[in-house]
Each structure stands twice: as C-alpha cells, then as structure tokens.
Design an enzyme around this catalytic site. Sequence first.
Site, PDB file in Angstrom:
ATOM      1  N   SER A  18       0.830  -1.213   0.000  1.00 51.79           N
ATOM      2  CA  SER A  18       0.000   0.000   0.000  1.00 51.79           C
ATOM      3  C   SER A  18       0.859   1.256   0.000  1.00 51.79           C
ATOM      4  O   SER A  18       2.066   1.207   0.254  1.00 51.79           O
ATOM      5  CB  SER A  18      -0.906   0.006   1.229  1.00 51.79           C
ATOM      6  OG  SER A  18      -1.673  -1.160   1.274  1.00 51.79           O
TER       7      SER A  18
HETATM    8  N1  SAH Z   1      -0.138  -4.245   4.372  1.00 56.36           N
HETATM    9  C1  SAH Z   1       0.297  -4.919   3.194  1.00 56.36           C
HETATM   10  C2  SAH Z   1      -0.894  -4.996   2.248  1.00 56.36           C
HETATM   11  C3  SAH Z   1      -0.819  -6.124   1.336  1.00 56.36           C
HETATM   12  S1  SAH Z   1      -2.202  -6.298   0.225  1.00 56.36           S
HETATM   13  C4  SAH Z   1       1.458  -4.163   2.541  1.00 56.36           C
HETATM   14  O1  SAH Z   1       1.349  -2.955   2.450  1.00 56.36           O
HETATM   15  O2  SAH Z   1       2.434  -4.751   2.108  1.00 56.36           O
HETATM   16  C5  SAH Z   1      -3.247  -7.387   1.132  1.00 56.36           C
HETATM   17  C6  SAH Z   1      -2.667  -8.714   1.522  1.00 56.36           C
HETATM   18  O3  SAH Z   1      -3.720  -9.468   2.134  1.00 56.36           O
HETATM   19  C7  SAH Z   1      -2.153  -9.566   0.354  1.00 56.36           C
HETATM   20  O4  SAH Z   1      -0.821  -9.904   0.588  1.00 56.36           O
HETATM   21  C8  SAH Z   1      -3.082 -10.801   0.370  1.00 56.36           C
HETATM   22  O5  SAH Z   1      -2.424 -11.996  -0.002  1.00 56.36           O
HETATM   23  C9  SAH Z   1      -3.525 -10.837   1.825  1.00 56.36           C
HETATM   24  N2  SAH Z   1      -4.777 -11.561   2.082  1.00 56.36           N
HETATM   25  C10 SAH Z   1      -5.913 -11.586   1.353  1.00 56.36           C
HETATM   26  N3  SAH Z   1      -6.833 -12.357   1.947  1.00 56.36           N
HETATM   27  C11 SAH Z   1      -6.274 -12.856   3.086  1.00 56.36           C
HETATM   28  C12 SAH Z   1      -6.723 -13.728   4.129  1.00 56.36           C
HETATM   29  N4  SAH Z   1      -7.948 -14.276   4.133  1.00 56.36           N
HETATM   30  N5  SAH Z   1      -5.870 -13.997   5.145  1.00 56.36           N
HETATM   31  C13 SAH Z   1      -4.612 -13.465   5.177  1.00 56.36           C
HETATM   32  N6  SAH Z   1      -4.134 -12.644   4.210  1.00 56.36           N
HETATM   33  C14 SAH Z   1      -4.949 -12.333   3.185  1.00 56.36           C
END
Ligand code: SAH
Length: 211
Positions: free
Chosen positions: A51
């Site tokens: 993000s």
């Molecule tokens: N805070 C992170 C955001 C990553 S995007 C950053 O800035 O790097 C959102 C993330 O949520 C992705 O990596 C995706 O794989 C994860 N995600 C989606 N559904 C999920 C679930 N049910 N449990 C755990 N992670 C999940």
Amino acid sequence: MVEQLQGAGIKDLAVLHAFDQVPRHLFVPERFAARAYTDEAFPLGHGQTISKPSTHALYLQALNLDGDERVLEIGTGSGYQTALLATLAEHVYSIERVPKLAEAARARIESLGFTNVAVRASDGTYGWRAYSPFDAILVTAGALKMPKPLLEQLRPGGRMLIPIGDSESQQLHRIEKTAEEEIEDTVIGQVRFVPLRGLGGHDETERRAGE
Ligand code: SAH
C-alpha cells in the site's frame, strides 16, 4: 517521506517516528527501490500490492497505539506495515494467506532485528485464537462483510480497522468494542484494497455460488 505524510494530514508524532525507523526500500521489489520513499503503491507479485505510505499512516494514526498492545494484522503482504506496527506496539501477530509472501516478510522483519513479531501463513478470516484477545486488529484487504472470529477475538476496550465493500472500493470502518461488549462502528474513509480472500472473505461467496 515524513514531510509528505505531514502534508497529507498525519500529525501523530509516534506514527511519524515509526516511518523514520523502518527502511521502506527493503520492502518493495528491487526495481521500485529508487521510488520507495514516494507515496506510491507497488505490485508485490502474486497479484498483491504494497500500500501507499499514506494509507499505512492513516491506519496507524486511527489505531492510536500506546506501546503496550497486542496487535493482530490480517494481510502481511510485504511486511512493511507489520514492521511499523512492531515499533508502536508490544507484540504483532500477522497473518498472510500467500505462503511465499509470508516467508519473505518474515525474513525482512527478522533481518531488521525485530523480536516482537510473529508471521503465519494461513487464512486470516479465522483470526489467531491462540493469542487472542487482541487490543487492536487491522485488516488490510477488502472484506465483503465482517469475519465473525475477528470480532470475537477483539478485547473489550479494543479497536479494529477493516475495509468493507466490493472489490472496487471499500469503506474503512473503525470498530470499537466497549467494556460492556457493545460494538461502535464509525466509517473513517474510502479505500481501495485487493480482496480479502478465504472462507470468511470473498471465497465464501464463490463457494456458495458454485454450490
Ligand atoms: N499491508 C500490506 C498490504 C498487502 S495487500 C502491505 O502494504 O504490504 C493485502 C494482503 O492481504 C495480500 O498480501 C493478500 O495476499 C492478503 N490476504 C488476502 N486475503 C487474506 C486472508 N484471508 N488472510 C490473510 N491474508 C490475506
């Protein structure tokens, strides 16, 4: 980057200080390293995204951490926000659904010397019961609805941030569970995240549609 965040309305000094302590260029894919300190989101591979720093700052400011909290994060991704949280809370438990991302995030966080973080590869819609209740929970993927286990694992007096909406855009909800276990729900912004998958997320609907 701190000046950019101040320009975007972030005033909490502890939050701004956290950004000074965690080198973002180690968390973005190498080809974006030169742009790591701009307010941009980047692709992480596996269809996922790191993000924008201003989104992390919005979350961290809204959580209002004192330093003694036990925090649950769903959606570790790169691990950048996890590391920011590690500077602001006592212990961070972070769940990532994609095992390769979880592994890479864990390695980065360990290499920076944080010892108060646990990262697990699993479906975060179930939470992490063994370490519950949590003082703060944050979900950084877009949910269709509130996964019940997360609400159950929030401590009375605790707060949760979760984007709820469709895959195009979501409203960011700040949920407070009062000491009397009542739920107060405030929408604090409009955000756009990749979908929260898993059985308590988008995949439940897919599964139902296929039944
Ligand atoms: N805070 C992170 C955001 C990553 S995007 C950053 O800035 O790097 C959102 C993330 O949520 C992705 O990596 C995706 O794989 C994860 N995600 C989606 N559904 C999920 C679930 N049910 N449990 C755990 N992670 C999940």
